[in-house]
Design a protein around this motif. Sequence first.
Motif, PDB file in Angstrom:
ATOM      1  N   GLY A   8       0.910  -1.293   0.090  1.00 19.17           N
ATOM      2  CA  GLY A   8       0.073  -0.155  -0.235  1.00 19.17           C
ATOM      3  C   GLY A   8       0.698   1.462  -0.106  1.00 19.17           C
ATOM      4  O   GLY A   8       0.721   2.122  -0.756  1.00 19.17           O
ATOM      5  N   LEU A  11       2.771   1.617  -3.225  1.00 22.18           N
ATOM      6  CA  LEU A  11       1.775   1.970  -4.312  1.00 22.18           C
ATOM      7  C   LEU A  11       1.478   3.525  -4.270  1.00 22.18           C
ATOM      8  O   LEU A  11       0.894   4.116  -5.353  1.00 22.18           O
ATOM      9  CB  LEU A  11       0.908   0.958  -4.583  1.00 22.18           C
ATOM     10  N   THR A  12       1.120   4.032  -3.119  1.00 19.58           N
ATOM     11  CA  THR A  12       0.803   5.329  -2.649  1.00 19.58           C
ATOM     12  C   THR A  12       1.937   6.496  -3.268  1.00 19.58           C
ATOM     13  O   THR A  12       1.727   7.342  -3.664  1.00 19.58           O
ATOM     14  CB  THR A  12       0.458   5.400  -1.330  1.00 19.58           C
ATOM     15  N   GLY A  74       5.963  -2.702  -5.471  1.00 17.81           N
ATOM     16  CA  GLY A  74       4.455  -2.628  -4.728  1.00 17.81           C
ATOM     17  C   GLY A  74       3.548  -3.316  -5.170  1.00 17.81           C
ATOM     18  O   GLY A  74       2.935  -4.287  -4.710  1.00 17.81           O
ATOM     19  N   TRP A  78       1.562  -7.054  -3.841  1.00 13.39           N
ATOM     20  CA  TRP A  78       0.216  -7.095  -3.893  1.00 13.39           C
ATOM     21  C   TRP A  78      -0.134  -8.312  -4.350  1.00 13.39           C
ATOM     22  O   TRP A  78      -0.917  -9.009  -4.014  1.00 13.39           O
ATOM     23  CB  TRP A  78      -0.283  -5.911  -4.750  1.00 13.39           C
ATOM     24  N   GLY A 208      -3.194   1.960  -3.666  1.00 18.63           N
ATOM     25  CA  GLY A 208      -2.338   1.985  -2.747  1.00 18.63           C
ATOM     26  C   GLY A 208      -3.145   2.526  -1.404  1.00 18.63           C
ATOM     27  O   GLY A 208      -3.017   1.683   0.019  1.00 18.63           O
TER      28      GLY A 208
END
Length: 216
Positions: A8, A11-12, A74, A78, A208
């Motif tokens: 998370g 990806l953010t 990321g 996931w 994310g």
Amino acid sequence: MSYKNLAGYLLTIAPIVALLIFVVVWEALIGRPDSDLVGEALIKANLELYSDSMITTKIVAALGGAGMIAMMLGYMFWARLLQGEGTMAGTLATVSAITMPLAAAAMLVSMDFNFASAGAWEKDDMANAYTLSAIGEYAGSTFMWAFISLSICFTALASALQSSDKITMYVSGLLSIVALALLVTWFANIEVGFIVFMLMMLLTVVSGINLIRQKA
């Protein structure tokens, strides 16, 4: 930290960092050549821009590249969360968990050609600088991005199929469609490809945040 939280946060944060560096910082510190230039003229113009401040160029490129690689990691984490046997979603996630690191490695190799080109340019080895720069420019194009797009599509689709959370289903489903559309634009050389890419990056950030929102 759990895989879910790690994925998370990567990806953010990573897509935002990569875009800020390649779109804002690169333009401010290094600049870009004339958009009308193509082929050898474009490669020469790029090398001349880089040579004005080679150290700055290397630092900015490394930071931007690190952002892209972090985003891909990321996605790998996931995908690993979604892996499993006996279901289509689990199989898709397994494929993605394998192909995304390969795509990340291809991106690293492509970037390394550009760093090698800069090294040759600094030593006045113009012929090899042009050759290496051309390889770096064209080697990391369609095929590498096909792997990236397909991996993102598979991961998002696996998430949408496995989740019972409506927000996750909608966000992941939309991300899978956009990633598939990006794959088509790369192969068809459609001009809207950059817009689709930016939409994919936006949905990556949203995905994310959604992973962080969920309980680990």
